[in-house]
Scaffold this active site. Structure first.
Site, mmCIF file in Angstrom:
data_model
loop_
_atom_site.group_PDB
_atom_site.id
_atom_site.type_symbol
_atom_site.label_atom_id
_atom_site.label_comp_id
_atom_site.label_asym_id
_atom_site.label_seq_id
_atom_site.Cartn_x
_atom_site.Cartn_y
_atom_site.Cartn_z
ATOM 1 N N TYR A 141 -17.332 -7.780 30.151
ATOM 2 C CA TYR A 141 -15.899 -8.076 29.996
ATOM 3 C C TYR A 141 -15.615 -9.538 30.357
ATOM 4 C CZ TYR A 141 -10.854 -7.259 30.862
ATOM 5 O OH TYR A 141 -9.483 -7.293 30.864
ATOM 6 N N LYS A 184 -14.193 -12.328 27.863
ATOM 7 C CA LYS A 184 -12.873 -12.908 28.113
ATOM 8 C C LYS A 184 -12.937 -14.436 28.208
ATOM 9 C CE LYS A 184 -9.915 -9.479 28.127
ATOM 10 N NZ LYS A 184 -9.105 -9.310 26.892
HETATM 11 P P1 NAI Z 1 -4.565 -0.330 27.235
HETATM 12 O O1 NAI Z 1 -5.817 0.447 27.279
HETATM 13 O O2 NAI Z 1 -3.312 0.310 27.728
HETATM 14 O O3 NAI Z 1 -4.301 -0.864 25.765
HETATM 15 C C1 NAI Z 1 -5.312 -1.375 24.955
HETATM 16 C C2 NAI Z 1 -5.110 -0.811 23.564
HETATM 17 O O4 NAI Z 1 -6.132 -1.377 22.703
HETATM 18 C C3 NAI Z 1 -5.270 0.694 23.496
HETATM 19 O O5 NAI Z 1 -4.126 1.293 22.930
HETATM 20 C C4 NAI Z 1 -6.510 0.896 22.652
HETATM 21 O O6 NAI Z 1 -6.471 2.066 21.832
HETATM 22 C C5 NAI Z 1 -6.533 -0.359 21.810
HETATM 23 N N1 NAI Z 1 -7.872 -0.661 21.306
HETATM 24 C C6 NAI Z 1 -9.041 -0.563 21.968
HETATM 25 N N2 NAI Z 1 -10.067 -0.888 21.174
HETATM 26 C C7 NAI Z 1 -9.537 -1.210 19.962
HETATM 27 C C8 NAI Z 1 -10.083 -1.643 18.739
HETATM 28 N N3 NAI Z 1 -11.411 -1.801 18.589
HETATM 29 N N4 NAI Z 1 -9.251 -1.905 17.717
HETATM 30 C C9 NAI Z 1 -7.915 -1.744 17.839
HETATM 31 N N5 NAI Z 1 -7.343 -1.307 18.987
HETATM 32 C C10 NAI Z 1 -8.135 -1.043 20.041
HETATM 33 O O7 NAI Z 1 -4.852 -1.682 28.068
HETATM 34 P P2 NAI Z 1 -3.917 -2.901 28.516
HETATM 35 O O8 NAI Z 1 -3.998 -3.012 29.977
HETATM 36 O O9 NAI Z 1 -2.604 -2.829 27.870
HETATM 37 O O10 NAI Z 1 -4.770 -4.130 27.942
HETATM 38 C C11 NAI Z 1 -4.339 -4.985 26.920
HETATM 39 C C12 NAI Z 1 -5.164 -6.257 26.993
HETATM 40 O O11 NAI Z 1 -4.899 -6.948 28.221
HETATM 41 C C13 NAI Z 1 -6.676 -6.042 26.951
HETATM 42 O O12 NAI Z 1 -7.271 -7.065 26.204
HETATM 43 C C14 NAI Z 1 -7.078 -6.182 28.398
HETATM 44 O O13 NAI Z 1 -8.430 -6.564 28.555
HETATM 45 C C15 NAI Z 1 -6.129 -7.258 28.855
HETATM 46 N N6 NAI Z 1 -5.931 -7.313 30.289
HETATM 47 C C16 NAI Z 1 -5.216 -6.350 30.909
HETATM 48 C C17 NAI Z 1 -5.035 -6.423 32.270
HETATM 49 C C18 NAI Z 1 -4.184 -5.460 32.984
HETATM 50 O O14 NAI Z 1 -3.959 -5.684 34.204
HETATM 51 N N7 NAI Z 1 -3.695 -4.400 32.338
HETATM 52 C C19 NAI Z 1 -5.685 -7.463 33.082
HETATM 53 C C20 NAI Z 1 -6.350 -8.467 32.313
HETATM 54 C C21 NAI Z 1 -6.483 -8.366 30.968
#
Ligand code: NAI
Length: 302
Positions: free
Chosen positions: A166, A170
């Site tokens: 990851y 990133k």
């Molecule tokens: P989440 O799991 O709630 O949402 C991520 C969404 O991406 C999910 O709905 C999932 O189905 C979708 N997804 C996964 N693989 C996919 C693919 N191959 N094609 C299309 N859609 C796909 O997670 P969250 O927390 O909302 O994360 C959003 C972004 O923010 C991610 O890139 C994560 O790494 C990043 N992030 C989040 C943090 C946090 O504190 N929540 C911290 C740092 C980064």
């Protein structure tokens, strides 16, 4: 000053079926954007797929009077990325805004990580950002307008235990931002990157409940919305954001020190002797291109 709006703009939000992406999609649509709600609908570790996550968000946007179209492709393949952009062009004729947000986790320490865990996380985050950005860039270039927001992570920028796949992905996304910024500048394509911290299924088991509840995704969305608006003229910047805190972070360069005359051998002992100056960040600043590093070598190049 007038309110920020996206009237006439078309936005793609990847991974918009849940968490942060859903919040961005709802926010952009509420202010006039036509939104492609992309989501593969899989589990937190990337397994499986379902159309319901994207469909529910589209339904919510439409119920509130907005316009949206679902897409269920994975960002992790060239074909998927092209189809996501095609969905926008077919439905609304263009793409103005791309939020690269889709993500998964397969956390393991370096010694325990399998090749499959490495490959899948790099594919969804890093390759996935490229696979959607490339066809979106083509449309934005043709129209002379584009706003992209990429998603990195504090773990990638500053480090964390047990997330090598990851973290590497990133940081790669930060590198990709530099490319889109540099190559997109003359077409009015701006690309910035955010490092959010927010309550979602990715973070529900990594922090205490009382903190988790304060980290609402709704606090991250305003920054993403500003960066994707016409008002934003900045590009190639990285921002932390969480719980109402917004802060720029950057990769910087310090002037360091020059040893020798550029011709004679430099001994490791000389590096040791100058270590305080070499490792100091006291006068560090942000530069905009690798060519700017040559300015620091001038004594040896003239
Ligand atoms: P989440 O799991 O709630 O949402 C991520 C969404 O991406 C999910 O709905 C999932 O189905 C979708 N997804 C996964 N693989 C996919 C693919 N191959 N094609 C299309 N859609 C796909 O997670 P969250 O927390 O909302 O994360 C959003 C972004 O923010 C991610 O890139 C994560 O790494 C990043 N992030 C989040 C943090 C946090 O504190 N929540 C911290 C740092 C980064």
């Amino acid at each position: 000053m007038s309110d920020i709006n996206y009237n006439g703009r078309v936005a793609i939000v990847t991974g918009a079926g849940a968490g942060l992406g859903k919040t961005y999609a709802l926010g952009l649509a509420a202010r006039g954007a036509k939104v492609i709600v992309n989501d593969l609908g899989g589990a937190r570790d990337g397994a499986g797929s379902s159309s319901s996550a994207a469909d529910l968000v589209v339904k919510e946007i439409k119920a509130a009077g907005g316009e949206a179209t679902a897409n269920y492709d994975s960002v992790a393949t060239k074909e998927g990325g092209e189809n996501i952009v095609k969905t926008a062009v077919d439905a609304y004729g263009k793409v103005d805004i791309l939020i690269n947000n889709a993500g998964i986790l397969r956390d393991k320490s370096i010694m325990k990580m399998t090749e499959a865990e490495w490959d899948l996380v790099i594919a969804v985050h890093l390759k996935g950002t490229f696979c959607v950005s490339q066809p979106a860039f083509a449309v934005m270039k043709a129209n002379g307008y584009g706003r992209m927001v990429n998603t990195t992570s504090g773990a990638g920028l500053y480090g964390n235990f047990g997330q090598a796949n990851y973290i590497a992905a990133k940081m790669g996304i930060v590198g990709l931002m530099h490319s889109v910024h540099t190559e997109g500048a003359k077409y009015n394509i701006k690309c910035n990157t955010i490092a959010p911290i927010a309550a979602s299924r990715l973070t529900e088991d990594v922090m205490p409940k009382e903190i988790f509840e304060k980290l609402k995704p709704e606090f991250v969305a305003p920054l993403v919305m500003y960066l994707s608006s016409e008002d934003n003229q900045d590009s190639d910047m990285i921002f932390n954001c969480a719980a109402g805190w917004y802060s720029r972070t950057a990769i910087m360069i310090a002037s360091g020190t020059c040893i020798g005359d550029g011709k004679r051998e430099v001994k490791p002992e000389e590096i040791r002797a100058e270590w305080t100056k070499i490792s100091s960040l006291d006068d560090a600043k942000v530069i905009s291109n690798v060519n700017d590093t040559f300015g620091y070598l001038t004594p040896f190049l003239s």
